[in-house]
Write a protein that holds these residues in place. Structure first.
Motif, mmCIF file in Angstrom:
data_model
loop_
_atom_site.group_PDB
_atom_site.id
_atom_site.type_symbol
_atom_site.label_atom_id
_atom_site.label_comp_id
_atom_site.label_asym_id
_atom_site.label_seq_id
_atom_site.Cartn_x
_atom_site.Cartn_y
_atom_site.Cartn_z
ATOM 1 N N GLU A 16 -8.228 -2.989 56.564
ATOM 2 C CA GLU A 16 -8.444 -2.975 55.123
ATOM 3 C C GLU A 16 -9.927 -2.999 54.800
ATOM 4 O OE1 GLU A 16 -5.370 -5.028 52.347
ATOM 5 O OE2 GLU A 16 -5.707 -6.381 54.038
ATOM 6 N N GLY A 17 -10.261 -2.352 53.687
ATOM 7 C CA GLY A 17 -11.618 -2.408 53.172
ATOM 8 C C GLY A 17 -11.572 -2.636 51.674
ATOM 9 N N TYR A 18 -12.717 -2.925 51.087
ATOM 10 C CA TYR A 18 -12.759 -3.141 49.650
ATOM 11 C C TYR A 18 -14.080 -2.643 49.097
ATOM 12 C CZ TYR A 18 -13.008 -5.373 45.074
ATOM 13 O OH TYR A 18 -13.130 -5.586 43.728
ATOM 14 N N ALA A 35 -7.452 -12.457 60.617
ATOM 15 C CA ALA A 35 -6.268 -11.757 60.106
ATOM 16 C C ALA A 35 -6.039 -12.136 58.651
ATOM 17 C CB ALA A 35 -5.054 -12.118 60.948
ATOM 18 N N GLY A 36 -5.752 -11.137 57.831
ATOM 19 C CA GLY A 36 -5.499 -11.364 56.414
ATOM 20 C C GLY A 36 -6.717 -11.241 55.540
ATOM 21 N N ALA A 37 -7.907 -11.381 56.122
ATOM 22 C CA ALA A 37 -9.136 -11.271 55.346
ATOM 23 C C ALA A 37 -9.621 -9.829 55.318
ATOM 24 C CB ALA A 37 -10.217 -12.175 55.925
ATOM 25 N N GLY A 103 -22.571 -11.954 31.082
ATOM 26 C CA GLY A 103 -23.474 -12.986 31.571
ATOM 27 C C GLY A 103 -24.369 -12.535 32.703
ATOM 28 N N GLY A 104 -24.655 -11.237 32.757
ATOM 29 C CA GLY A 104 -25.505 -10.719 33.820
ATOM 30 C C GLY A 104 -24.778 -10.486 35.127
ATOM 31 N N TRP A 105 -23.455 -10.706 35.159
ATOM 32 C CA TRP A 105 -22.671 -10.501 36.363
ATOM 33 C C TRP A 105 -21.757 -9.288 36.208
ATOM 34 C CZ3 TRP A 105 -20.444 -16.126 37.267
ATOM 35 C CH2 TRP A 105 -21.501 -16.982 37.570
ATOM 36 N N TYR A 106 -21.398 -8.719 37.350
ATOM 37 C CA TYR A 106 -20.411 -7.648 37.389
ATOM 38 C C TYR A 106 -19.065 -8.266 37.743
ATOM 39 C CZ TYR A 106 -17.860 -3.498 38.920
ATOM 40 O OH TYR A 106 -16.930 -2.508 39.061
ATOM 41 N N TRP A 107 -18.084 -8.135 36.840
ATOM 42 C CA TRP A 107 -16.750 -8.714 37.027
ATOM 43 C C TRP A 107 -15.813 -7.623 37.532
ATOM 44 C CZ3 TRP A 107 -15.657 -13.933 35.532
ATOM 45 C CH2 TRP A 107 -16.767 -14.591 35.003
ATOM 46 N N THR A 108 -15.257 -7.821 38.721
ATOM 47 C CA THR A 108 -14.476 -6.767 39.367
ATOM 48 C C THR A 108 -13.086 -6.593 38.779
ATOM 49 O OG1 THR A 108 -13.531 -8.247 41.050
ATOM 50 C CG2 THR A 108 -15.687 -7.218 41.536
ATOM 51 N N GLY A 109 -12.536 -7.654 38.177
ATOM 52 C CA GLY A 109 -11.148 -7.587 37.727
ATOM 53 C C GLY A 109 -10.156 -7.848 38.842
ATOM 54 N N ASP A 110 -10.642 -8.262 40.009
ATOM 55 C CA ASP A 110 -9.778 -8.526 41.162
ATOM 56 C C ASP A 110 -9.808 -10.006 41.524
ATOM 57 O OD1 ASP A 110 -8.920 -5.858 41.677
ATOM 58 O OD2 ASP A 110 -10.890 -5.425 42.523
ATOM 59 N N LEU A 111 -8.658 -10.506 41.960
ATOM 60 C CA LEU A 111 -8.536 -11.899 42.378
ATOM 61 C C LEU A 111 -8.739 -12.017 43.884
ATOM 62 C CD1 LEU A 111 -5.358 -12.890 40.330
ATOM 63 C CD2 LEU A 111 -7.739 -13.425 39.772
ATOM 64 N N PHE A 112 -9.505 -13.018 44.284
ATOM 65 C CA PHE A 112 -9.783 -13.267 45.692
ATOM 66 C C PHE A 112 -9.784 -14.772 45.943
ATOM 67 C CE2 PHE A 112 -11.219 -8.941 45.797
ATOM 68 C CZ PHE A 112 -11.245 -8.557 47.131
ATOM 69 N N PHE A 113 -9.787 -15.141 47.212
ATOM 70 C CA PHE A 113 -10.163 -16.488 47.613
ATOM 71 C C PHE A 113 -11.034 -16.360 48.857
ATOM 72 C CE2 PHE A 113 -5.880 -15.644 49.224
ATOM 73 C CZ PHE A 113 -5.942 -15.990 50.565
ATOM 74 N N ARG A 114 -11.849 -17.379 49.096
ATOM 75 C CA ARG A 114 -12.824 -17.340 50.178
ATOM 76 C C ARG A 114 -12.611 -18.534 51.104
ATOM 77 N NH1 ARG A 114 -18.548 -15.644 49.904
ATOM 78 N NH2 ARG A 114 -18.333 -15.545 47.643
ATOM 79 N N ASP A 115 -12.627 -18.283 52.427
ATOM 80 C CA ASP A 115 -12.466 -19.388 53.359
ATOM 81 C C ASP A 115 -13.814 -20.067 53.594
ATOM 82 O OD1 ASP A 115 -13.915 -18.004 55.308
ATOM 83 O OD2 ASP A 115 -12.128 -17.330 56.400
ATOM 84 N N PRO A 116 -13.845 -21.205 54.298
ATOM 85 C CA PRO A 116 -15.106 -21.938 54.488
ATOM 86 C C PRO A 116 -16.187 -21.136 55.204
ATOM 87 C CG PRO A 116 -13.236 -23.363 54.958
ATOM 88 C CD PRO A 116 -12.683 -21.978 54.799
ATOM 89 N N ASP A 117 -15.806 -20.089 55.942
ATOM 90 C CA ASP A 117 -16.776 -19.265 56.654
ATOM 91 C C ASP A 117 -17.262 -18.079 55.829
ATOM 92 O OD1 ASP A 117 -16.688 -20.819 59.027
ATOM 93 O OD2 ASP A 117 -14.792 -19.845 59.561
ATOM 94 N N PHE A 119 -15.358 -15.615 54.490
ATOM 95 C CA PHE A 119 -14.517 -14.420 54.521
ATOM 96 C C PHE A 119 -13.664 -14.369 53.255
ATOM 97 C CE2 PHE A 119 -15.411 -14.948 59.069
ATOM 98 C CZ PHE A 119 -15.819 -13.657 59.387
ATOM 99 N N LEU A 120 -13.529 -13.181 52.711
ATOM 100 C CA LEU A 120 -12.842 -12.975 51.438
ATOM 101 C C LEU A 120 -11.455 -12.381 51.658
ATOM 102 C CD1 LEU A 120 -15.969 -11.551 49.666
ATOM 103 C CD2 LEU A 120 -14.758 -13.594 48.894
ATOM 104 N N TYR A 121 -10.479 -12.900 50.875
ATOM 105 C CA TYR A 121 -9.092 -12.473 50.970
ATOM 106 C C TYR A 121 -8.648 -11.974 49.598
ATOM 107 C CZ TYR A 121 -9.037 -15.410 55.213
ATOM 108 O OH TYR A 121 -9.297 -15.980 56.429
ATOM 109 N N PHE A 122 -8.056 -10.785 49.568
ATOM 110 C CA PHE A 122 -7.592 -10.209 48.310
ATOM 111 C C PHE A 122 -6.316 -10.901 47.857
ATOM 112 C CE2 PHE A 122 -5.115 -6.933 45.989
ATOM 113 C CZ PHE A 122 -5.998 -6.700 44.945
ATOM 114 N N ALA A 123 -6.247 -11.227 46.548
ATOM 115 C CA ALA A 123 -5.069 -11.927 46.012
ATOM 116 C C ALA A 123 -4.437 -11.200 44.835
ATOM 117 C CB ALA A 123 -5.449 -13.341 45.593
#
Length: 275
Positions: A16-18, A35-37, A103-117, A119-123
């Motif tokens: 997977e890519g994003y 796996a999963g990220a 607010g000066g940020w680009y909002w992707t419209g996508d939900l994610f979560f990030r692990d302690p290292d 790595f980003l996971y699509f939600a």
């Protein structure tokens, strides 16, 4: 789960890519991506997972021994790019620009979560977020679990209004050729999924001959949400004991009465008549 089955069948590993189609954010996969990220932020991006209401960064994801995300309500948020991006705006669409650049940020419209290292996971997409009993859920995560059911050819999960507050989970299922919906087997399947949270089990299940799609062959979620639980005789609902039973006219009348009693009848679309 789909990637594992694809590997078993064809001997080909899916990766997977994003990347935002507007060029506002990108995630790079590295050899150590778990796996999963999907990967980590590219060097040019300052990506963060934030609460879309407050802009505050969400906490890191926590997983149990089986790999189940145990703090989704606190860790899932919208992916934003706080750095510079090549995105210059939409053509003559200031409203869309304002939604994407805040607010000066680009909002992707996508939900994610990030692990302690990091790595980003699509939600899922932000419009596919559900709020059940004050807990935020991502439709894509529930879909990934329901897709394990061997009788399902296609799955879509979406929110329908709750008569008191927030949302309830509804799933549309297109069955494999020759398969029929066995409510007891489906309920047993849900009970056996270790990563299905207590709020994730669909309250309503709709069986469709084929999943409705848009002109670009994406699931037509807007149509499914519009029709909701008022979508005809092929709809089932989960009773207090966890069994799935037919959702007929009597159940619809009772539920409509609950909406009226709580002053939420305006959430029921007048266009979503029973088929």
């Amino acid at each position: 789960m789909d990637a594992a089955r694809f590997l078993d069948r064809f001997g080909v590993r899916l990766v997977e890519g994003y990347g935002s189609s507007e060029g506002g954010a990108a995630i790079q996969r590295t050899p150590d991506t778990p796996a999963g990220a999907i990967g980590r932020a590219s060097d040019r991006d300052d990506l963060a997972v934030v609460d879309p209401r407050t802009g505050r960064e969400r906490v890191a994801a926590v997983f149990d021994e089986g790999g189940k995300l145990v703090n989704g309500a606190a860790s899932i948020g919208e992916l934003v790019n706080r750095g510079q991006t090549p995105f210059e705006g939409y053509w003559r669409n200031e409203e869309a620009d304002a939604a994407r650049l805040r607010g000066g940020w680009y909002w992707t419209g996508d939900l994610f979560f990030r692990d302690p290292d990091g790595f980003l996971y699509f939600a899922g997409r932000t419009e596919d977020r559900l709020r059940v009993d004050s807990e935020n859920l991502a439709a894509a995560m529930i879909e990934n679990i329901l897709a394990r059911w061997t009788d399902a050819a296609a799955v879509a999960v979406y929110a329908v209004p709750d008569p008191v507050a927030g949302d309830q989970v509804m799933a549309a299922l297109a069955l494999r050729e020759g398969a029929g919906f066995d409510p007891a087997a489906f309920a047993a399947f849900l009970r056996d999924q270790p990563d299905l949270g207590t709020k994730m089990a669909p309250r309503f299940v709709r069986i469709v001959r084929a999943m409705p799609v848009t002109a670009t062959n994406k699931v037509h979620r807007a149509r499914l949400r519009l029709e909701g639980f008022r979508s005809g005789p092929a709809t089932w609902w989960r009773d207090p004991e966890g069994a799935y039973v037919p959702f007929g006219e009597e159940q619809l009348a009772a539920l409509t009465g609950e909406f009226e009693a709580h002053g939420r009848s305006g959430l029921l679309s007048s266009d979503a008549g029973r088929a």
